[in-house]
Design a protein around this motif. Structure first.
Motif, PDB file in Angstrom:
ATOM      1  N   ALA A 119       0.826  -1.208   0.000  1.00  0.00           N
ATOM      2  CA  ALA A 119       0.000   0.000   0.000  1.00  0.00           C
ATOM      3  C   ALA A 119       0.862   1.261   0.000  1.00  0.00           C
ATOM      4  N   ILE A 120       1.949   1.254   0.768  1.00  0.00           N
ATOM      5  CA  ILE A 120       2.873   2.394   0.765  1.00  0.00           C
ATOM      6  C   ILE A 120       3.493   2.562  -0.617  1.00  0.00           C
ATOM      7  N   TRP A 121       3.817   1.465  -1.263  1.00  0.00           N
ATOM      8  CA  TRP A 121       4.350   1.496  -2.630  1.00  0.00           C
ATOM      9  C   TRP A 121       3.375   2.214  -3.567  1.00  0.00           C
ATOM     10  N   LEU A 122       2.117   1.809  -3.556  1.00  0.00           N
ATOM     11  CA  LEU A 122       1.114   2.440  -4.413  1.00  0.00           C
ATOM     12  C   LEU A 122       0.874   3.903  -4.026  1.00  0.00           C
ATOM     13  N   LEU A 123       0.861   4.185  -2.729  1.00  0.00           N
ATOM     14  CA  LEU A 123       0.655   5.556  -2.272  1.00  0.00           C
ATOM     15  C   LEU A 123       1.805   6.457  -2.710  1.00  0.00           C
ATOM     16  N   ASN A 124       3.020   5.937  -2.691  1.00  0.00           N
ATOM     17  CA  ASN A 124       4.165   6.724  -3.158  1.00  0.00           C
ATOM     18  C   ASN A 124       4.060   7.032  -4.645  1.00  0.00           C
ATOM     19  N   TYR A 125       3.609   6.050  -5.413  1.00  0.00           N
ATOM     20  CA  TYR A 125       3.435   6.293  -6.850  1.00  0.00           C
ATOM     21  C   TYR A 125       2.391   7.374  -7.100  1.00  0.00           C
ATOM     22  N   ILE A 126       1.257   7.283  -6.379  1.00  0.00           N
ATOM     23  CA  ILE A 126       0.206   8.297  -6.548  1.00  0.00           C
ATOM     24  C   ILE A 126       0.706   9.668  -6.122  1.00  0.00           C
ATOM     25  N   THR A 127       1.448   9.711  -5.026  1.00  0.00           N
ATOM     26  CA  THR A 127       1.966  10.991  -4.535  1.00  0.00           C
ATOM     27  C   THR A 127       2.918  11.623  -5.534  1.00  0.00           C
ATOM     28  N   SER A 128       3.856  10.841  -6.026  1.00  0.00           N
ATOM     29  CA  SER A 128       4.816  11.389  -6.989  1.00  0.00           C
ATOM     30  C   SER A 128       4.132  11.807  -8.285  1.00  0.00           C
ATOM     31  N   PHE A 129       3.131  11.048  -8.717  1.00  0.00           N
ATOM     32  CA  PHE A 129       2.431  11.400  -9.957  1.00  0.00           C
ATOM     33  C   PHE A 129       1.655  12.699  -9.796  1.00  0.00           C
ATOM     34  N   ILE A 137      -1.663  18.063  -4.635  1.00  0.00           N
ATOM     35  CA  ILE A 137      -1.410  17.145  -3.545  1.00  0.00           C
ATOM     36  C   ILE A 137      -2.640  16.984  -2.664  1.00  0.00           C
ATOM     37  N   MET A 138      -3.740  17.656  -2.977  1.00  0.00           N
ATOM     38  CA  MET A 138      -4.890  17.696  -2.089  1.00  0.00           C
ATOM     39  C   MET A 138      -5.482  16.307  -1.838  1.00  0.00           C
ATOM     40  N   SER A 139      -5.505  15.448  -2.848  1.00  0.00           N
ATOM     41  CA  SER A 139      -6.108  14.116  -2.672  1.00  0.00           C
ATOM     42  C   SER A 139      -5.318  13.288  -1.675  1.00  0.00           C
ATOM     43  N   VAL A 140      -4.000  13.264  -1.794  1.00  0.00           N
ATOM     44  CA  VAL A 140      -3.172  12.504  -0.854  1.00  0.00           C
ATOM     45  C   VAL A 140      -3.231  13.125   0.530  1.00  0.00           C
ATOM     46  N   LEU A 141      -3.263  14.439   0.607  1.00  0.00           N
ATOM     47  CA  LEU A 141      -3.351  15.113   1.905  1.00  0.00           C
ATOM     48  C   LEU A 141      -4.665  14.791   2.607  1.00  0.00           C
ATOM     49  N   ALA A 142      -5.772  14.859   1.878  1.00  0.00           N
ATOM     50  CA  ALA A 142      -7.075  14.535   2.469  1.00  0.00           C
ATOM     51  C   ALA A 142      -7.123  13.074   2.908  1.00  0.00           C
ATOM     52  N   LEU A 143      -6.537  12.177   2.137  1.00  0.00           N
ATOM     53  CA  LEU A 143      -6.511  10.762   2.500  1.00  0.00           C
ATOM     54  C   LEU A 143      -5.686  10.539   3.770  1.00  0.00           C
ATOM     55  N   THR A 144      -4.568  11.249   3.904  1.00  0.00           N
ATOM     56  CA  THR A 144      -3.735  11.121   5.096  1.00  0.00           C
ATOM     57  C   THR A 144      -4.452  11.638   6.339  1.00  0.00           C
ATOM     58  N   VAL A 145      -5.108  12.784   6.211  1.00  0.00           N
ATOM     59  CA  VAL A 145      -5.855  13.348   7.342  1.00  0.00           C
ATOM     60  C   VAL A 145      -6.975  12.396   7.762  1.00  0.00           C
ATOM     61  N   ALA A 146      -7.686  11.840   6.791  1.00  0.00           N
ATOM     62  CA  ALA A 146      -8.766  10.896   7.109  1.00  0.00           C
ATOM     63  C   ALA A 146      -8.218   9.647   7.785  1.00  0.00           C
ATOM     64  N   THR A 166       0.643  16.939  10.054  1.00  0.00           N
ATOM     65  CA  THR A 166       0.130  16.714   8.700  1.00  0.00           C
ATOM     66  C   THR A 166      -0.390  18.008   8.089  1.00  0.00           C
ATOM     67  N   VAL A 167      -1.080  18.816   8.887  1.00  0.00           N
ATOM     68  CA  VAL A 167      -1.588  20.085   8.369  1.00  0.00           C
ATOM     69  C   VAL A 167      -0.435  21.003   7.976  1.00  0.00           C
ATOM     70  N   ILE A 168       0.600  21.074   8.801  1.00  0.00           N
ATOM     71  CA  ILE A 168       1.753  21.919   8.482  1.00  0.00           C
ATOM     72  C   ILE A 168       2.431  21.442   7.200  1.00  0.00           C
ATOM     73  N   ILE A 169       2.715  20.148   7.138  1.00  0.00           N
ATOM     74  CA  ILE A 169       3.355  19.598   5.934  1.00  0.00           C
ATOM     75  C   ILE A 169       2.459  19.784   4.719  1.00  0.00           C
ATOM     76  N   GLY A 170       1.150  19.608   4.906  1.00  0.00           N
ATOM     77  CA  GLY A 170       0.220  19.766   3.792  1.00  0.00           C
ATOM     78  C   GLY A 170       0.203  21.178   3.237  1.00  0.00           C
TER      79      GLY A 170
END
Length: 308
Positions: A119-129, A137-146, A166-170
């Motif tokens: 899952a981290i592998w796939l999440l990294n690919y989505i993040t980099s893309f 980056i909003m989709s990955v940020l919202a997913l992390t907060v959730a 997470t909010v600061i990094i986001g």
């Protein structure tokens, strides 16, 4: 060109910090020892995607990394032991067998960790893309907060500071992703090339500091509605954690325990003394009842038998 590379490097570091917030709750909930190796795997995984390497290079790197990590965590830190290969295959076979037969309670923590690495592998690919191709980056940020909010709500993991981080990094990721988008020609005008990045970055970082400082320092109002989480946990059967310490309600015993250091009463005395707070005589098989509760229960039983 140099400015774009620097921004990309900043986005990479911030992405590592953001996705790392997925690792800490997992380490806490699974009682694994050290998150360092997972963070190294995360940084390596994101690096190969940020460098733009092809799939025939990234896939073997990830597979080898996951194999080594599984050996570190589940084979006494000896992933190169030849015996671990057969154990690794058994973990995969048994995990998929339990998964397909819906035996959730029989799935091993090793297989769950393996799925987490994928899952981290796939999440990294989505993040980099989303960062490199879309500059969003909003989709990955919202997913992390959730993810952190759910873990903080329904488990013993304290995720308040994780949400703040997470909010600061986001905010920083959103800012630098937007800055990368604005690097295209004719997107900004009116400021010189030398003053534009300094004024732009400093002003946005200053706004982030002001907003977060005001949110953390200003007094907070009490919620208008009652907290629905205890009712949700009770409905889902998740409210099994009991408190060690004094409590008037001992009718339901059992389950996990957590300490309670709440003060019951204070005494000033010149010599030691034993204080008996309360006594209960009736054990129902599930807990203890006070004397008045036992009498009420007997009365209800008598009235029920008399009505017949």
């Amino acid at each position: 060109m140099m400015r774009s590379k620097v921004i990309t490097l900043i986005l990479y570091v911030l992405s590592v910090l953001l996705i790392s917030e997925w690792i800490y709750p997992f380490i806490f909930l699974t009682d694994l020892k050290n998150p360092l190796f997972m963070v190294i795997y995360l940084a390596l995984s994101l690096a190969v995607f940020f460098l733009g390497w092809r799939f025939y290079v990234t896939i073997p790197i990830h597979l080898v990394s996951i194999y080594l990590l599984m050996g570190i965590y589940f084979h006494q830190g000896r992933p190169l032991d030849p015996k671990f290969l057969s154990d690794f295959i058994q973990i995969i076979e048994k995990g998929f067998r339990d998964l397909l037969s819906f035996n959730a309670y029989d799935i091993s923590i090793a297989f769950i960790t393996l799925i987490f690495f994928v899952a981290i592998w796939l999440l990294n690919y989505i993040t980099s893309f989303t960062i490199l191709k879309k500059q969003r980056i909003m989709s990955v940020l919202a997913l992390t907060v959730a993810y952190i909010a759910v873990v903080n709500t329904f488990t013993e993991y304290a995720g308040q500071m994780a949400l703040v981080r997470t909010v600061i990094i986001g905010f920083l990721l959103l800012h630098f992703a937007l800055s990368k988008r604005l690097e295209t020609p004719n997107r900004l005008s009116g400021l010189t090339e030398k003053k534009r990045p300094i004024l732009y970055h400093l002003s946005m970082i200053l706004l982030i500091i002001i907003f977060l400082s005001s949110a953390l320092l200003f007094p907070q109002q009490k919620p208008v509605f009652d907290d629905p989480v205890p009712y949700i946990r009770e409905t889902l059967g998740m409210n099994t954690t009991r408190t060690v310490g004094y409590s008037e309600d001992d009718s339901e015993l059992g389950g996990a325990l957590k300490p309670d250091h709440s003060q019951v009463f204070q005494v000033w005395s010149e010599k030691e003394h034993y204080y008996r707070v309360e006594t209960k005589r009736t054990y129902t098989g599930r807990g203890w009842l006070r004397q008045i509760e036992r009498v009420l229960r007997n009365l209800r039983a008598a009235n029920h038998s008399h009505s017949r």
